[in-house]
Write a protein that holds these residues in place. Sequence first.
Motif, short mmCIF file in Angstrom:
data_model
loop_
_atom_site.label_atom_id
_atom_site.label_comp_id
_atom_site.label_asym_id
_atom_site.label_seq_id
_atom_site.Cartn_x
_atom_site.Cartn_y
_atom_site.Cartn_z
N GLY A 171 73.32 93.07 39.49
CA GLY A 171 72.72 92.98 40.83
C GLY A 171 71.70 94.08 41.08
N GLY A 172 70.87 94.36 40.08
CA GLY A 172 69.80 95.33 40.28
C GLY A 172 69.81 96.51 39.33
N GLY A 173 70.90 96.69 38.62
CA GLY A 173 70.96 97.80 37.67
C GLY A 173 72.24 98.60 37.80
N VAL A 174 72.56 99.35 36.76
CA VAL A 174 73.78 100.16 36.76
C VAL A 174 73.56 101.48 37.51
CG1 VAL A 174 74.73 99.21 34.63
CG2 VAL A 174 73.11 101.12 34.51
N HIS A 175 74.66 102.10 37.88
CA HIS A 175 74.57 103.41 38.51
C HIS A 175 74.10 104.48 37.51
CE1 HIS A 175 77.58 101.37 41.19
NE2 HIS A 175 76.86 102.00 42.13
N TYR A 176 74.62 104.36 36.29
CA TYR A 176 74.33 105.37 35.26
C TYR A 176 74.07 104.70 33.92
CZ TYR A 176 76.77 108.27 38.71
OH TYR A 176 77.18 108.89 39.87
N SER A 177 73.10 105.23 33.18
CA SER A 177 72.92 104.81 31.79
C SER A 177 72.92 106.05 30.91
CB SER A 177 71.62 104.02 31.61
OG SER A 177 70.48 104.85 31.78
N PHE A 178 73.35 105.85 29.67
CA PHE A 178 73.47 106.96 28.72
C PHE A 178 72.76 106.56 27.44
CE2 PHE A 178 76.88 107.21 31.72
CZ PHE A 178 77.06 108.57 31.97
N GLU A 179 71.74 107.33 27.06
CA GLU A 179 70.96 107.04 25.85
C GLU A 179 71.52 107.88 24.71
OE1 GLU A 179 68.50 107.29 22.65
OE2 GLU A 179 68.49 109.03 23.99
N CYS A 180 72.15 107.21 23.75
CA CYS A 180 72.83 107.90 22.65
C CYS A 180 72.26 107.53 21.29
CB CYS A 180 74.33 107.55 22.68
SG CYS A 180 75.14 107.81 24.27
N ALA A 181 71.08 106.95 21.28
CA ALA A 181 70.51 106.44 20.03
C ALA A 181 69.43 107.33 19.45
CB ALA A 181 69.94 105.03 20.26
N GLY A 182 68.84 108.20 20.25
CA GLY A 182 67.76 109.04 19.74
C GLY A 182 66.49 108.26 19.46
N ASN A 183 66.22 107.25 20.28
CA ASN A 183 65.07 106.37 20.11
C ASN A 183 64.34 106.26 21.45
OD1 ASN A 183 63.66 103.69 20.28
ND2 ASN A 183 64.30 103.54 18.15
N LEU A 184 63.05 106.60 21.47
CA LEU A 184 62.32 106.62 22.74
C LEU A 184 62.17 105.25 23.38
CD1 LEU A 184 59.56 109.29 22.11
CD2 LEU A 184 61.46 109.44 23.72
N ASP A 185 62.04 104.20 22.58
CA ASP A 185 61.96 102.86 23.14
C ASP A 185 63.28 102.48 23.80
OD1 ASP A 185 59.30 102.52 22.24
OD2 ASP A 185 60.03 101.98 20.24
N VAL A 186 64.38 102.89 23.17
CA VAL A 186 65.70 102.66 23.76
C VAL A 186 65.84 103.48 25.04
CG1 VAL A 186 68.18 102.96 23.41
CG2 VAL A 186 66.76 102.10 21.54
N LEU A 187 65.31 104.69 25.03
CA LEU A 187 65.40 105.53 26.23
C LEU A 187 64.71 104.87 27.41
CD1 LEU A 187 66.00 108.13 27.77
CD2 LEU A 187 64.00 109.17 26.69
N ARG A 188 63.57 104.25 27.17
CA ARG A 188 62.88 103.58 28.28
C ARG A 188 63.72 102.41 28.81
NH1 ARG A 188 58.72 103.42 31.29
NH2 ARG A 188 57.86 101.47 32.05
N GLU A 189 64.33 101.65 27.91
CA GLU A 189 65.19 100.56 28.36
C GLU A 189 66.38 101.09 29.17
OE1 GLU A 189 64.93 97.02 27.96
OE2 GLU A 189 62.89 97.79 27.69
N ALA A 190 66.94 102.21 28.71
CA ALA A 190 68.07 102.81 29.43
C ALA A 190 67.64 103.24 30.83
CB ALA A 190 68.61 104.00 28.65
N PHE A 191 66.48 103.86 30.92
CA PHE A 191 65.96 104.31 32.22
C PHE A 191 65.76 103.14 33.18
CE2 PHE A 191 62.19 105.32 34.86
CZ PHE A 191 62.70 106.41 35.56
N LEU A 192 65.14 102.09 32.67
CA LEU A 192 64.84 100.93 33.53
C LEU A 192 66.08 100.08 33.83
CD1 LEU A 192 61.44 99.80 31.95
CD2 LEU A 192 61.80 101.06 34.10
N SER A 193 67.17 100.31 33.12
CA SER A 193 68.38 99.52 33.37
C SER A 193 69.17 100.04 34.56
CB SER A 193 69.29 99.52 32.13
OG SER A 193 69.92 100.77 31.96
N THR A 194 68.80 101.22 35.08
CA THR A 194 69.52 101.76 36.23
C THR A 194 68.92 101.23 37.53
OG1 THR A 194 68.13 103.74 36.38
CG2 THR A 194 70.09 103.88 34.99
N HIS A 195 69.71 101.27 38.57
CA HIS A 195 69.31 100.74 39.88
C HIS A 195 68.30 101.68 40.52
CE1 HIS A 195 69.56 98.79 43.76
NE2 HIS A 195 70.44 97.92 43.29
N ASP A 196 67.22 101.10 41.08
CA ASP A 196 66.27 101.97 41.76
C ASP A 196 66.92 102.54 43.02
OD1 ASP A 196 66.25 99.73 43.42
OD2 ASP A 196 64.10 99.82 43.79
N GLY A 197 66.46 103.71 43.39
CA GLY A 197 67.03 104.38 44.56
C GLY A 197 68.05 105.43 44.21
#
Length: 395
Positions: free
Chosen positions: A280-306
């Motif tokens: 319903g808009g994204g998770v409260h928290y995401s954790f990037e554990c892969a060491g990959n910048l493309d993955v980091l961007r996906e993790a960032f955008l997967s969280t809820h805005d606000g």
Amino acid sequence: MENGNSNNNHTINGNYETAGKVITCKAAVAYGPGQPLVVEEILVDPPKAMEVRLRILFTSICHTDLSAWQGENEAQRVFPRILGHEASGLIESVGEGVTDLKPGDHVVPIFNGECGKCAYCKSDKTNLCERFRVNPFKSVMTNDGKTRFSTKEGGKPIYHFLNTSTFSEYTVLDSGCVVKIDSQAPLKKMTLLSCGVSTGLGAVWNTADVQAGATIAVFGLGAVGLAVVEGARARGATKIIGVDINPEKRTKGEAIGITDFINPNDVDKPVHLVIREMTGGGVHYSFECAGNLDVLREAFLSTHDGWGMTVVLGIHPSPRLLPLHPMELFDGRRIVGSVFGDFKGKTQLPAFAKQCMSGEVKLDEFITHELPFNKINEAFQLLIDGKSLRCLLHL
């Protein structure tokens, strides 16, 4: 082993004939990037002022050891070197001025030390230390800029790694990088507290302070990522989404606590859009554990805005910078890094060890393989092949 303690039942009486003497013991020495580790006899000097010498009983391999061994970062290519930073063992002897540790103490080494005296250690806003903070480029002791390891033939220096160097039967560390734990704690499991479990779980408990009812996404289900899962489970998160391109990680993730699994190769849209639809808009928290910048961007955008927060845990050897536009932060999403799960090692790890002993935190699932120390190259291959979380090596 010459001049060493060959006691294999892990009981120590505290009276060491080796104190103050050079010890000959076995270690796994890395002589060059990607070259098989050589298990051979080396010399280990006595500890100097404010140092301790440990008898390592168990050690395991982390992806940071793997990347250093492979020479991913040119600045880290210091050889010969003794890698390793996850371990547990016993104090063999202490140097002048060490008062909080004594021979026979059950301990775990930590790569992110705590002197207890600097402005950083006295601050409640950081777990870094002015003298003993994690430094992958450091290869000598703080005391005198020299090593405590040398080759048996010729006495040539062998360099240190991450304040610890645990791929050796004996190692010397600054006392600020050694944590005394309850003598009743199972040392075998306590090895995990040196890095992986503390880093992942601490990111949930300390860095993000995840509360019951929260939703999270974990990108990369290695040992650190699964420790994030365990921390979120223990805190009562209602939805824990695991993301990994290895389909075998789904089973392990579900055993520890993920509620949903996404393989990016199996979806026809960006992962962050899949997660937004699921939550319903994204998770409260995401954790990037892969060491990959493309993955980091996906993790960032997967969280809820606000209010979404992304915690960076993966090691990024690439010179590329963050894949974010500053204005994207104006949507209320935050991004923060976490070192050693924001645990102050010497201050907080003993209590965390007791939480693990009580069953509040489950450790058994993280040890997937066990091998004798002389099969350390096989253990590295298990990690390379994605077959192990932690392979425990018995010294």
